[in-house]
Design a protein around this motif. Structure first.
Motif, PDB file in Angstrom:
ATOM      1  N   LEU A 272      -6.555  -1.144   0.282  1.00 54.73           N
ATOM      2  CA  LEU A 272      -5.330  -0.440  -0.098  1.00 54.73           C
ATOM      3  C   LEU A 272      -4.836   0.437   1.055  1.00 54.73           C
ATOM      4  O   LEU A 272      -3.630   0.515   1.328  1.00 54.73           O
ATOM      5  CB  LEU A 272      -5.585   0.407  -1.345  1.00 54.73           C
ATOM      6  CG  LEU A 272      -4.366   0.800  -2.180  1.00 54.73           C
ATOM      7  CD1 LEU A 272      -3.598  -0.431  -2.619  1.00 54.73           C
ATOM      8  CD2 LEU A 272      -4.793   1.612  -3.382  1.00 54.73           C
ATOM      9  N   THR A 273      -5.765   1.090   1.743  1.00 52.54           N
ATOM     10  CA  THR A 273      -5.399   1.901   2.902  1.00 52.54           C
ATOM     11  C   THR A 273      -4.834   1.026   4.015  1.00 52.54           C
ATOM     12  O   THR A 273      -3.853   1.378   4.682  1.00 52.54           O
ATOM     13  CB  THR A 273      -6.623   2.669   3.423  1.00 52.54           C
ATOM     14  OG1 THR A 273      -7.150   3.487   2.374  1.00 52.54           O
ATOM     15  CG2 THR A 273      -6.250   3.549   4.609  1.00 52.54           C
ATOM     16  N   THR A 274      -5.459  -0.135   4.214  1.00 52.65           N
ATOM     17  CA  THR A 274      -4.957  -1.077   5.215  1.00 52.65           C
ATOM     18  C   THR A 274      -3.537  -1.516   4.885  1.00 52.65           C
ATOM     19  O   THR A 274      -2.695  -1.668   5.777  1.00 52.65           O
ATOM     20  CB  THR A 274      -5.873  -2.310   5.291  1.00 52.65           C
ATOM     21  OG1 THR A 274      -7.210  -1.890   5.565  1.00 52.65           O
ATOM     22  CG2 THR A 274      -5.419  -3.268   6.378  1.00 52.65           C
ATOM     23  N   THR A 275      -3.255  -1.717   3.601  1.00 52.21           N
ATOM     24  CA  THR A 275      -1.918  -2.137   3.180  1.00 52.21           C
ATOM     25  C   THR A 275      -0.885  -1.056   3.470  1.00 52.21           C
ATOM     26  O   THR A 275       0.261  -1.355   3.844  1.00 52.21           O
ATOM     27  CB  THR A 275      -1.919  -2.491   1.683  1.00 52.21           C
ATOM     28  OG1 THR A 275      -2.937  -3.452   1.417  1.00 52.21           O
ATOM     29  CG2 THR A 275      -0.588  -3.074   1.255  1.00 52.21           C
ATOM     30  N   ILE A 276      -1.267   0.218   3.298  1.00 45.04           N
ATOM     31  CA  ILE A 276      -0.359   1.316   3.638  1.00 45.04           C
ATOM     32  C   ILE A 276      -0.036   1.293   5.126  1.00 45.04           C
ATOM     33  O   ILE A 276       1.121   1.435   5.546  1.00 45.04           O
ATOM     34  CB  ILE A 276      -0.974   2.674   3.243  1.00 45.04           C
ATOM     35  CG1 ILE A 276      -1.081   2.789   1.720  1.00 45.04           C
ATOM     36  CG2 ILE A 276      -0.127   3.824   3.786  1.00 45.04           C
ATOM     37  CD1 ILE A 276      -1.777   4.047   1.245  1.00 45.04           C
ATOM     38  N   ILE A 277      -1.065   1.095   5.956  1.00 46.43           N
ATOM     39  CA  ILE A 277      -0.863   1.006   7.411  1.00 46.43           C
ATOM     40  C   ILE A 277       0.097  -0.141   7.738  1.00 46.43           C
ATOM     41  O   ILE A 277       0.983  -0.018   8.592  1.00 46.43           O
ATOM     42  CB  ILE A 277      -2.207   0.799   8.123  1.00 46.43           C
ATOM     43  CG1 ILE A 277      -3.091   2.040   7.956  1.00 46.43           C
ATOM     44  CG2 ILE A 277      -2.003   0.484   9.603  1.00 46.43           C
ATOM     45  CD1 ILE A 277      -4.503   1.866   8.475  1.00 46.43           C
ATOM     46  N   ALA A 278      -0.077  -1.258   7.044  1.00 49.96           N
ATOM     47  CA  ALA A 278       0.754  -2.436   7.298  1.00 49.96           C
ATOM     48  C   ALA A 278       2.223  -2.153   7.022  1.00 49.96           C
ATOM     49  O   ALA A 278       3.100  -2.448   7.846  1.00 49.96           O
ATOM     50  CB  ALA A 278       0.267  -3.598   6.434  1.00 49.96           C
ATOM     51  N   THR A 279       2.519  -1.585   5.855  1.00 52.91           N
ATOM     52  CA  THR A 279       3.912  -1.359   5.477  1.00 52.91           C
ATOM     53  C   THR A 279       4.564  -0.283   6.355  1.00 52.91           C
ATOM     54  O   THR A 279       5.747  -0.391   6.704  1.00 52.91           O
ATOM     55  CB  THR A 279       4.021  -0.974   3.998  1.00 52.91           C
ATOM     56  OG1 THR A 279       3.120   0.126   3.711  1.00 52.91           O
ATOM     57  CG2 THR A 279       3.644  -2.143   3.101  1.00 52.91           C
ATOM     58  N   LEU A 280       3.797   0.726   6.740  1.00 49.70           N
ATOM     59  CA  LEU A 280       4.347   1.757   7.622  1.00 49.70           C
ATOM     60  C   LEU A 280       4.648   1.193   9.013  1.00 49.70           C
ATOM     61  O   LEU A 280       5.654   1.555   9.637  1.00 49.70           O
ATOM     62  CB  LEU A 280       3.360   2.931   7.733  1.00 49.70           C
ATOM     63  CG  LEU A 280       3.225   3.811   6.487  1.00 49.70           C
ATOM     64  CD1 LEU A 280       2.139   4.864   6.707  1.00 49.70           C
ATOM     65  CD2 LEU A 280       4.553   4.478   6.133  1.00 49.70           C
ATOM     66  N   THR A 281       3.783   0.304   9.495  1.00 50.11           N
ATOM     67  CA  THR A 281       4.019  -0.330  10.801  1.00 50.11           C
ATOM     68  C   THR A 281       5.273  -1.181  10.768  1.00 50.11           C
ATOM     69  O   THR A 281       6.088  -1.162  11.703  1.00 50.11           O
ATOM     70  CB  THR A 281       2.808  -1.188  11.204  1.00 50.11           C
ATOM     71  OG1 THR A 281       1.633  -0.380  11.241  1.00 50.11           O
ATOM     72  CG2 THR A 281       3.024  -1.819  12.575  1.00 50.11           C
ATOM     73  N   LEU A 380       1.587   3.348  -2.902  1.00 43.79           N
ATOM     74  CA  LEU A 380       1.183   4.685  -3.332  1.00 43.79           C
ATOM     75  C   LEU A 380       1.050   4.760  -4.856  1.00 43.79           C
ATOM     76  O   LEU A 380       0.130   5.400  -5.384  1.00 43.79           O
ATOM     77  CB  LEU A 380       2.195   5.715  -2.831  1.00 43.79           C
ATOM     78  CG  LEU A 380       2.297   5.853  -1.307  1.00 43.79           C
ATOM     79  CD1 LEU A 380       3.395   6.850  -0.928  1.00 43.79           C
ATOM     80  CD2 LEU A 380       0.964   6.296  -0.709  1.00 43.79           C
ATOM     81  N   LEU A 381       1.951   4.094  -5.564  1.00 47.69           N
ATOM     82  CA  LEU A 381       1.867   4.059  -7.024  1.00 47.69           C
ATOM     83  C   LEU A 381       0.606   3.321  -7.487  1.00 47.69           C
ATOM     84  O   LEU A 381      -0.044   3.723  -8.464  1.00 47.69           O
ATOM     85  CB  LEU A 381       3.115   3.396  -7.608  1.00 47.69           C
ATOM     86  CG  LEU A 381       4.424   4.186  -7.479  1.00 47.69           C
ATOM     87  CD1 LEU A 381       5.601   3.341  -7.977  1.00 47.69           C
ATOM     88  CD2 LEU A 381       4.337   5.486  -8.273  1.00 47.69           C
ATOM     89  N   LEU A 382       0.251   2.240  -6.798  1.00 40.53           N
ATOM     90  CA  LEU A 382      -0.965   1.506  -7.140  1.00 40.53           C
ATOM     91  C   LEU A 382      -2.195   2.377  -6.919  1.00 40.53           C
ATOM     92  O   LEU A 382      -3.119   2.392  -7.734  1.00 40.53           O
ATOM     93  CB  LEU A 382      -1.067   0.231  -6.298  1.00 40.53           C
ATOM     94  CG  LEU A 382      -2.363  -0.593  -6.465  1.00 40.53           C
ATOM     95  CD1 LEU A 382      -2.583  -0.995  -7.926  1.00 40.53           C
ATOM     96  CD2 LEU A 382      -2.316  -1.822  -5.567  1.00 40.53           C
ATOM     97  N   ARG A 383      -2.199   3.117  -5.823  1.00 41.19           N
ATOM     98  CA  ARG A 383      -3.342   4.020  -5.569  1.00 41.19           C
ATOM     99  C   ARG A 383      -3.460   5.065  -6.677  1.00 41.19           C
ATOM    100  O   ARG A 383      -4.576   5.362  -7.157  1.00 41.19           O
ATOM    101  CB  ARG A 383      -3.161   4.703  -4.211  1.00 41.19           C
ATOM    102  CG  ARG A 383      -4.149   5.819  -3.947  1.00 41.19           C
ATOM    103  CD  ARG A 383      -4.092   6.314  -2.515  1.00 41.19           C
ATOM    104  NE  ARG A 383      -4.790   5.409  -1.632  1.00 41.19           N
ATOM    105  CZ  ARG A 383      -4.985   5.662  -0.339  1.00 41.19           C
ATOM    106  NH1 ARG A 383      -4.505   6.769   0.196  1.00 41.19           N
ATOM    107  NH2 ARG A 383      -5.638   4.803   0.409  1.00 41.19           N
ATOM    108  N   MET A 384      -2.347   5.624  -7.103  1.00 37.73           N
ATOM    109  CA  MET A 384      -2.369   6.612  -8.187  1.00 37.73           C
ATOM    110  C   MET A 384      -2.862   5.975  -9.481  1.00 37.73           C
ATOM    111  O   MET A 384      -3.632   6.584 -10.240  1.00 37.73           O
ATOM    112  CB  MET A 384      -0.966   7.202  -8.381  1.00 37.73           C
ATOM    113  CG  MET A 384      -0.497   8.069  -7.222  1.00 37.73           C
ATOM    114  SD  MET A 384       1.262   8.570  -7.392  1.00 37.73           S
ATOM    115  CE  MET A 384       1.203   9.394  -8.988  1.00 37.73           C
TER     116      MET A 384
END
Length: 389
Positions: A272-281, A380-384
């Motif tokens: 999930l953290t990797t996915t956040i990095i992906a979308t921000l990049t 972020l919603l999925l993480r919550m």
């Protein structure tokens, strides 16, 4: 020891087939050889990749239900031979619709079958967390090699006959794969109860699937727009043939590097953290592209988008496997992969249509950036949701 050697040989050959199938990602180098002779609009050019995405996804959805002879290494070889033939036919296309049928629908479907077969082999290997991203990266590597090669060959007057390069290589690897394939199929574990998935202790499969589907769809639009129309975007920015060739190589390298990097991320970070990095990049790359007025900086922005998309492409299978478990991965990912089809249909076609209406790609880049922001929000919603469960 012998079984291990056989498995290694199987994975190597499957990876080579996947590499050739990934030539689909270098297709934008063919745009000039299609648009001028066939006299088609930019929107019609975008539809070529959009149709390929649909065919690719249909193949992924059908693959789990094929007979054993069409799965694994032997299946990859059989589909590879079909792909080599379809590429040969594409090289002789005399009309736009002929190319769409043979390349977009035909080779697009073949690439999908080879891709999901290869991922299945990696998921059932002894090191799935390492090999799955590597195979995804291998697929992306096809664009690294064939995109720039086609661009240079077309500049030398080859036209669509540049496709013969991939046709011959894919045919050779496919024949070797069929001859090397094991005579006895491995026992496949399709029991959905065999391995408990993390999703049972957190979210319901439906809710988890919706979140991941939206992340994959919204987060892929920008990347697929770049992969589908990079050459046209760079031409519009005033890029030379040399710069465009280098940029296409950088875009393909970014895509592949992103995919391969997930193998390292998996040992240190939650998917999930990797996915956040992906979308921000991806979002950063779109911002750089939108703010750039020089072709060099546009190329940098497009390469960043490709990097983010590559991370997304590898992170989503890892995230799916984490949420649904190994036994449910094959069929769950086949459904989630329809998000890639939705993004692939929307991204290139939407971008081409906006260009035809406005004369530039500014609106398309802004639309892709908005969707990428939606992907970040959904992660972020999925993480919550996972934390609350």
């Amino acid at each position: 020891m012998r079984a291990s050697a056989e498995q290694k040989a199987e994975l190597v050959l499957a990876g080579l087939c996947c590499f050739c199938a990934g030539g689909l990602y270098g297709w934008s180098a063919l745009i000039s050889a299609i648009q001028e002779p066939f006299g088609v609009s930019t929107a019609q050019i975008g539809l070529i990749f959009s149709f390929a995405v649909l065919a690719f996804t249909a193949a992924v959805l059908v693959a789990p239900y094929l007979p054993p002879t069409l799965k694994g290494l032997s299946g990859g070889g059989i589909f590879g031979l079909c792909g080599a033939l379809l590429l040969a036919l594409s090289a002789t296309a005399s009309a736009y619709i002929y190319f769409v049928v043979t390349f977009s629908l035909g080779f697009g479907a073949v690439s999908g079958f080879i891709y999901i077969n290869t991922l299945d082999l990696a998921a059932r290997s002894q090191h799935p967390k390492l090999l799955s991203p590597i195979m995804v990266a291998t697929f992306g590597m096809g664009g690294v090699v064939f995109g720039p090669a086609w661009r240079l060959m077309i500049a030398q007057g080859w036209g669509l006959k540049a496709l013969w390069l991939l046709s011959v290589l894919l045919g050779a690897v496919s024949i070797l794969s069929i001859l090397t394939a094991r005579k006895t199929s491995e026992k496949r574990n399709d029991d959905p109860q065999a391995i408990q998935s993390q999703v049972e202790s957190t979210l319901s499969p439906t809710h988890a699937g919706v979140y991941v589907w939206l992340i994959f769809a919204l987060g892929s639009v920008g990347g697929l727009m770049v992969l589908g129309l990079a050459s046209k975007i760079l031409d519009d920015a005033g890029g030379s043939v040399a710069l465009t060739s280098i940029a296409l190589g950088c875009i393909a390298v970014g895509n592949t590097t992103g995919r391969l990097s997930v193998a390292g991320f998996n040992s240190r970070l939650n998917p999930l953290t990797t996915t956040i990095i992906a979308t921000l990049t991806t979002g950063l790359g779109l911002i750089v592209t939108a703010m750039s007025s020089h072709a060099v900086f546009v190329a940098v922005g497009l390469s960043l988008v490709a990097l983010g998309y590559g991370i997304t492409a590898s992170a989503i299978p890892s995230l799916t496997r984490q949420l649904f478990g190994e036994a449910r991965f094959f069929r769950a990912f086949a459904v989630i992969f329809t998000a890639w089809a939705a993004a692939g249909l929307l991204g290139p076609w939407m971008s081409g249509a906006i260009f035809d209406q406005t004369g530039g790609f500014g609106g398309a880049i802004l639309a892709a950036l908005t969707m990428t922001a939606g992907a970040v929000l959904t992660v972020l919603l999925l993480r919550m949701a996972i934390r609350r469960a």
